[in-house]
Design an enzyme around this catalytic site. Structure first.
Site, PDB file in Angstrom:
ATOM      1  N   LYS A  80      13.051 -20.059 -17.757  1.00 53.86           N
ATOM      2  CA  LYS A  80      13.427 -21.134 -18.687  1.00 53.86           C
ATOM      3  C   LYS A  80      14.233 -22.200 -17.955  1.00 53.86           C
ATOM      4  CE  LYS A  80      15.676 -21.750 -23.219  1.00 53.86           C
ATOM      5  NZ  LYS A  80      16.381 -21.043 -24.317  1.00 53.86           N
ATOM      6  N   SER A 171      14.638 -21.744 -28.679  1.00 48.63           N
ATOM      7  CA  SER A 171      14.547 -22.773 -27.681  1.00 48.63           C
ATOM      8  C   SER A 171      13.769 -22.336 -26.433  1.00 48.63           C
ATOM      9  CB  SER A 171      15.961 -23.212 -27.264  1.00 48.63           C
ATOM     10  OG  SER A 171      16.657 -22.147 -26.660  1.00 48.63           O
ATOM     11  N   SER A 195      16.849 -17.782 -30.024  1.00 49.59           N
ATOM     12  CA  SER A 195      15.953 -18.441 -29.060  1.00 49.59           C
ATOM     13  C   SER A 195      15.120 -17.503 -28.210  1.00 49.59           C
ATOM     14  CB  SER A 195      16.764 -19.357 -28.131  1.00 49.59           C
ATOM     15  OG  SER A 195      17.240 -20.477 -28.826  1.00 49.59           O
TER      16      SER A 195
END
Lengths: 461, 461
Positions: A80, A171, A195
């Site tokens: 990420k 996210s 997330s």
């Protein structure tokens, strides 16, 4: 299955095949790159990817003798784009950090690289750290994220691989989508609200948010210090275990869990159950039926009323810590920060430091209580999401069922296997007391076998 | 006073003189560099310093028109070498990170740079961040630290400026020594146990450990997430205020403190009072006498018995979080890690995760209680150290009087003014409830005037 279809393998399967001499790392990686080539235009999971660099890593790794390879040697992993990697830029989906390239590996990245780097042991340590820029496992690239892993707005480019009109969640949007779409076997994400668990559910994969602070967050940009946690995505619990090993996750004592038969689950619908849509209600009902059919007890447990305030406490901590942690960007380039995050710094919601302390202290007092309650059961069963992934890409979905566990710091695993009324995947969550991550993984592995076999949703490439 | 003696000024005094046109930034910086030239061989406060780069910064800053200068424009600051700066290496006093150079500014550094960078406002934001590599204020250099700000062993090179046979304290050794020795007006440090308050006391300067999490710790390498706090050193409270402004430190409500007369102080000797040496006993007695002589009430307050466990809880958190946060270095280069930190990862002390959670939860429960107790008084008065700086450089001194406040997350300020039996400086601490940092600074300013005037120790260059 030849190397052509190797992208379909889990990491554990692929590494076993490589170790057995049935596939090269380059062959494996080429299969993934072909998958990415075909699918990237529809899914858009990558914030940064350099195919030549990936192949270069793979070829270098293939040259290392088998006897000198670490346990994750050649395992491709997607990261990420809020986690620093010294071989790739880290931009946080923020124009403020466009093309920013801190030459720093997050602790999680150092641990992963080292798990394949045994053969470097005789070099001086500076050289080791320098060499670690060449990734073992293979650093596939950086995956898309909501702005700073904090905004409720998704990265515009990323679509749910199971239906491009729907959000992959956030996210950790790109990590969930890449793993769900067979573009990467394993990915790192983060969770502050929901997330990791939400994109796990929306993309039909396993995802774990470990106990807060059990994995070093060094090198993960801070959104909320008391809430942010590194998360892991994979299509099988074996793969989560591989990464958990590299991260040094360990319980104080070995799990006593021996199988579903005779296990005891607490069904916690929680205070936000009224928000659950048809898909989640169905998934939970099926989950309970499956567990009971295989000999487990499932008892519905209402948490004490004091837990009802957790979503509100979570939101106060999120916003007031955001005031501290987004202050630098607010000062330097407020106009490039989303209104949501500007609002944290400007105290739009009106929460002052007294409110923050009340929330922090109130949550702290509940943590030993949830440990005690969860410790009476094999695991807590609870929804991951309110329903299947909603339509549209703007809003990444509601984290109502995740925020309390994030605040409580307990480990949570999303287990896939169910589906919503349009056929999109839905998972459910298992929860254990803090620092019972390995126990929870062990339980999730057996539970996952049943849910994937009998829950109704099938993973298709 | 010409530019020659400018190194003797506080930052507030120097900046006022520069703004009034009485001195250039280059002139000021040259004065500091001459002081460093003369004293560095005896004190050894710097882990990294590049004199040409400092002069280059100063000359560039002198060219900025007065109307476009930020509040800290030209303020020289020294930075503990565990805080990332994109214009200088960060080595943590560890051979593992020798010459390591992450291209990243810590949040605290971004905030400080920005406080002088108003004139950059019209550039695109990427350019702003790039330009911030050129420091406003002047980045003087990186100061020595105990290994990872965590080891009890001091940096071998750094000596107490008031007596080179004695320790400057740790782990912010170089920051305390540089400010105490007039080599820098202001410095950043950190505190996990007593690493800001102790060197403040040993070097005869003001030092503040703000409320935990009130200043973003982004870019400060983690030793213990629940304990590490950015600290500030200066020779006057006005200078601490300057940095506190840049850091955005603010209380919910303005302080009602109007002066020492009528103020109420709680003297907390704490559970470790029996460890206090003659110097500290004398300093506390003098402090009480001075406050009373100026019309304050001082009441001795025994904290409830449950606070007696705090030093033990602190140590458990320190060691068990160390297990998580030093795991990467342990994996990669264990032989380059000190035995103390290896011991954290190897659980030499035998603390498991259950012990960690018990300690964390127990401390959490005490935080609202100390806020309530401290909130009844103008401030708590308590020892900073067990005595003046001990002889030798190996051991940086005991943090017994600091660890409880570090665990409780309250702001603490060391106020100098007293001396031990060999004439070395000794300070005492003032403590307030969490997020009452600005109130505490206001109180410390008035208290400091009295202690510096009447406490018996005089600061000499």
């Amino acid at each position: 299955m030849g190397s052509d279809d190797a992208y379909l393998l889990t990491a554990s399967e692929a590494l076993a095949k490589i170790r057995a001499g049935g596939m090269t790392i380059e062959g494996y990686v080429r299969s993934l790159l072909r998958r990415i080539d075909v699918r990237d235009v529809d899914v858009g999971a990558w914030a940064y990817i350099d195919k030549d660099y990936i192949l270069q890593q793979a070829r270098a790794l293939d040259k290392v003798p088998m006897s000198r390879r670490g346990p994750l040697h050649g395992m491709p992993i997607a990261v990420k784009d809020v986690i620093y990697t010294k071989d790739m830029p880290t931009a946080h989906n923020s124009p403020i950090y466009k093309d920013d390239f801190p030459k720093l590996d997050a602790a999680s990245i150092i641990l992963l690289r080292h798990a394949g780097a045994l053969f470097l042991g005789n070099l001086p340590s500076t050289a080791i750290l320098m060499s670690l820029s060449l990734a073992y496992p293979v650093n596939l690239g950086k995956t898309t994220t909501a702005e700073f892993a904090a905004s409720y707005t998704g990265p515009a480019s990323t679509r749910n691989p199971h239906n491009p009109a729907r959000t992959p969640g956030g996210s950790s949007s790109g990590s969930g989508a890449a793993v769900g779409d067979f573009q990467a076997p394993v990915a790192l994400g983060t969770q502050t609200g929901g997330s990791t668990i939400r994109p796990g559910s929306f993309n039909g994969v396993y995802s774990i948010k470990p106990t807060w602070n059990a994995v070093s967050r060094e090198g993960l940009k801070i959104s909320s210090l008391m809430l942010d946690t590194i998360g892991i995505f994979a299509r099988g619990v074996d793969d989560l275990d591989l990464v958990a090993d590299a991260f040094g996750l360990q319980d104080d004592e070995a799990s006593a869990f021996t199988g579903i038969k005779g296990a005891r689950f607490a069904l916690c619908k929680t205070v936000v159950w009224t928000m659950a849509g048809e898909g989640t209600r169905h998934a939970i009902a099926r989950a309970v039926d499956i567990l009971r059919a295989h000999g487990a007890e499932v008892e519905e447990v209402d948490l004490p009323r004091e837990f009802d305030d957790l979503p509100r406490w979570h939101n106060i901590v999120l916003q007031t810590e955001g005031e501290t942690f987004f202050l630098p960007e607010h000062r330097v380039a407020k106009e490039k920060l989303s209104p949501q995050l500007v609002g944290y710094v400007d105290r739009k919601a009106g929460y002052d430091r007294r409110a923050q302390l009340k929330a922090l202290d109130s949550i702290s007092a509940l943590r030993p209580k949830i440990d005690e309650i969860a410790g009476r059961y094999t695991a807590i069963l609870t929804p991951s999401v309110i329903d299947e992934a909603p339509e549209g890409l703007e809003f990444t979905g509601d984290s109502a069922f995740c925020v309390s566990w994030s605040a409580l710091h307990t480990p949570v695993i999303n287990v896939p296997g169910f589906q919503g009324h349009t056929g999109m995947p839905i998972g459910v969550s298992l929860v254990a007391p803090r620092y019972r991550d390995r126990h929870l993984l062990k339980v999730a592995k057996e539970v996952g076998k049943l849910f994937e076999a009998e829950g109704g949703w099938k993973r298709n490439a």
